[in-house]
Motif scaffolding. Structure first.
Motif, short mmCIF file in Angstrom:
data_model
loop_
_atom_site.label_atom_id
_atom_site.label_comp_id
_atom_site.label_asym_id
_atom_site.label_seq_id
_atom_site.Cartn_x
_atom_site.Cartn_y
_atom_site.Cartn_z
N VAL A 232 7.58 11.29 3.11
CA VAL A 232 8.48 11.98 2.19
C VAL A 232 9.86 11.31 2.11
O VAL A 232 10.61 11.52 1.15
N LEU A 233 10.20 10.47 3.08
CA LEU A 233 11.56 9.95 3.17
C LEU A 233 11.97 9.05 2.01
O LEU A 233 13.07 9.21 1.47
N PRO A 234 11.15 8.09 1.57
CA PRO A 234 11.60 7.23 0.47
C PRO A 234 11.89 7.97 -0.83
O PRO A 234 12.74 7.55 -1.61
N VAL B 114 11.09 0.54 1.23
CA VAL B 114 10.08 1.17 0.37
C VAL B 114 10.74 1.84 -0.83
O VAL B 114 10.27 1.72 -1.97
N MET B 115 11.86 2.51 -0.61
CA MET B 115 12.56 3.19 -1.69
C MET B 115 13.00 2.21 -2.77
O MET B 115 12.77 2.43 -3.97
N LEU B 116 13.62 1.10 -2.37
CA LEU B 116 14.10 0.13 -3.35
C LEU B 116 12.96 -0.63 -4.00
O LEU B 116 13.03 -0.98 -5.18
N GLN C 231 0.84 -1.21 0.00
CA GLN C 231 0.00 0.00 0.00
C GLN C 231 0.87 1.25 0.00
O GLN C 231 0.63 2.19 -0.76
N HIS C 232 1.89 1.26 0.84
CA HIS C 232 2.78 2.42 0.91
C HIS C 232 3.59 2.55 -0.38
O HIS C 232 3.71 3.65 -0.94
N ARG C 233 4.12 1.45 -0.86
CA ARG C 233 4.90 1.48 -2.10
C ARG C 233 4.07 2.02 -3.26
O ARG C 233 4.54 2.87 -4.04
N ASP C 234 2.84 1.53 -3.38
CA ASP C 234 2.02 1.88 -4.53
C ASP C 234 1.47 3.29 -4.46
O ASP C 234 0.94 3.81 -5.46
N HIS C 235 1.57 3.93 -3.30
CA HIS C 235 1.08 5.30 -3.15
C HIS C 235 2.17 6.21 -2.58
O HIS C 235 1.88 7.15 -1.85
#
Length: 202
Positions: A109-111, A166-168, A97-101
């Motif tokens: 904001v961090l990723p 999340v970033m990767l 959910q976090h990755r897709d949004h």
């Protein structure tokens, strides 16, 4: 000439900050110009300087605001997401959910922008550091470790682990690899805060 009160000024400032947070997450700090940003907010270029002295001032306030919102969201996850506490924070953050949004309103904001903060002005970095430190303190208060040093030592590795996952997961083009990054990191971090934990809710 129309005169606007303080409520209108606050509303306009909020529009600019909201548009800035979204634009920065989507395109980065340096590529977003003031004219384009004000257009996204439905405002004129000249009105920007009524509310902010410079683009750096806007970057600073948008970063602080976004991190404060992240802290509030994570504390809410600690209360509402099983297994609650730091486990709930991890499960909520390191998720599809976090990755897709990741670039939508309300996302952390961090990723998307942490790497760019290192190239900002000392003032922006100082404000970011102070707010990030408060985020660490908020999460440290959730730790069940035996003393303050142990609680901080538990939390400090969690944030880079969560953000990096999340970033990767956003960066790779292989959907299976992306999901695997999230799942294995989530499981590993959960075991750190809940020894013996083997269940992963997805």
């Amino acid at each position: 000439m129309a005169r606007y009160g303080s409520a209108h000024a606050r509303e306009t400032r909020e529009k600019i900050l909201t548009a800035a947070a979204l634009a920065f997450k989507a395109d980065g700090f340096n590529t977003v110009g003031i004219g384009r940003l004000m257009g996204k907010a439905g405002l004129t270029h000249g009105g920007f300087y009524v509310h902010f002295g410079s683009k750096d001032a806007l970057v600073q306030e948008a970063l602080v605001r976004s991190l404060e919102e992240t802290s509030s969201t994570l504390l809410q996850a600690a209360e509402q997401t099983p297994p609650y506490g730091l486990g709930g924070v991890i499960r909520s953050y390191v998720s599809r959910q976090h990755r897709d949004h990741a670039k939508t309103e309300g996302s952390c904001v961090l990723p998307t922008l942490a790497a760019e903060v290192a190239r900002q002005t000392p003032e922006v970095r100082q404000a970011f550091t102070a707010t990030f430190t408060r985020l660490i303190e908020d999460l440290t208060a959730l730790s069940r470790a035996e003393n303050s040093a142990a609680r901080r030592a538990e939390v400090l590795p969690l944030l880079p682990g969560m953000v990096g996952a999340v970033m990767l997961s956003c960066a790779v083009s292989d959907p299976e690899l992306s999901d695997a990054i999230l799942k294995t990191t989530r499981e590993s971090l959960m075991r750190q805060v809940i020894p013996g934990n083997t269940h992963d809710g997805g």
